[in-house]
Design a protein around this motif. Sequence first.
Motif, short mmCIF file in Angstrom:
data_model
loop_
_atom_site.label_atom_id
_atom_site.label_comp_id
_atom_site.label_asym_id
_atom_site.label_seq_id
_atom_site.Cartn_x
_atom_site.Cartn_y
_atom_site.Cartn_z
N PHE A 42 0.83 -1.20 0.00
CA PHE A 42 0.00 0.00 0.00
C PHE A 42 0.87 1.25 0.00
O PHE A 42 0.60 2.21 -0.74
N TYR A 64 3.69 5.85 -5.37
CA TYR A 64 3.64 5.91 -6.83
C TYR A 64 2.56 6.88 -7.29
O TYR A 64 2.79 7.69 -8.20
N VAL A 65 1.39 6.82 -6.66
CA VAL A 65 0.29 7.71 -7.03
C VAL A 65 0.69 9.17 -6.83
O VAL A 65 0.37 10.03 -7.64
N SER A 78 -6.74 7.31 -11.41
CA SER A 78 -6.35 6.10 -12.13
C SER A 78 -6.77 4.87 -11.32
O SER A 78 -7.23 4.98 -10.19
N VAL A 79 -6.56 3.70 -11.91
CA VAL A 79 -6.89 2.45 -11.22
C VAL A 79 -6.04 2.31 -9.96
O VAL A 79 -6.54 1.88 -8.91
N LYS A 80 -4.79 2.71 -10.04
CA LYS A 80 -3.91 2.63 -8.87
C LYS A 80 -4.40 3.54 -7.75
O LYS A 80 -4.39 3.16 -6.58
N GLU A 81 -4.85 4.72 -8.12
CA GLU A 81 -5.37 5.64 -7.11
C GLU A 81 -6.66 5.10 -6.51
O GLU A 81 -6.91 5.25 -5.31
N TRP A 82 -7.50 4.46 -7.30
CA TRP A 82 -8.72 3.85 -6.78
C TRP A 82 -8.39 2.73 -5.80
O TRP A 82 -9.11 2.53 -4.81
N LEU A 83 -7.31 2.00 -6.03
CA LEU A 83 -6.89 0.97 -5.08
C LEU A 83 -6.47 1.59 -3.75
O LEU A 83 -6.80 1.07 -2.67
N VAL A 84 -5.75 2.70 -3.81
CA VAL A 84 -5.35 3.41 -2.59
C VAL A 84 -6.59 3.94 -1.86
O VAL A 84 -6.71 3.81 -0.64
N LEU A 92 2.38 1.76 -3.41
CA LEU A 92 1.37 2.18 -4.37
C LEU A 92 0.97 3.64 -4.13
O LEU A 92 0.84 4.42 -5.09
N TYR A 105 -8.32 1.06 -0.14
CA TYR A 105 -7.58 0.63 1.04
C TYR A 105 -7.83 1.56 2.21
O TYR A 105 -8.09 1.11 3.34
#
Length: 135
Positions: free
Chosen positions: A6, A12-13, A23-29, A9, A32
Amino acid sequence: MSYLGFLMLFSYVILVKMEDQPSVKEWLVIAYIISTAIEKTREVLMSEPRKLRQKLKIWFSEYWNISDFVAILLFLAGLSMRLHGDPYRTAGRTAYCLDIIFWFIRVLDLLAVNQHAGPYITMITKMVSSDHFFL
């Protein structure tokens, strides 16, 4: 290990250029942190005292809970500014940058369990908390 994933990620965001939409990565953050907020809410509601005020008083008496609360609020503030558009996107990104500091400080709590690093982490935590007035 998932917490370190986490943190990587989220870093990175923050480091990569933000587009208009997350982005998809930001949606994952986001997922979480929202799940962490839900877990912290459950933790407060399931605690021993009957009255909500006493539950909150006991929960906020621990330093790490205050740190988590501030981190979640700062992230939600940054997310709302980031989603509002161009004039607020920079302020949202700045809030993200300040917020990740709290998430990295949380690693100290995870390392405090270690047999060798634990006492040093405890000393560092006490030193930092006593230096708040100076900072």
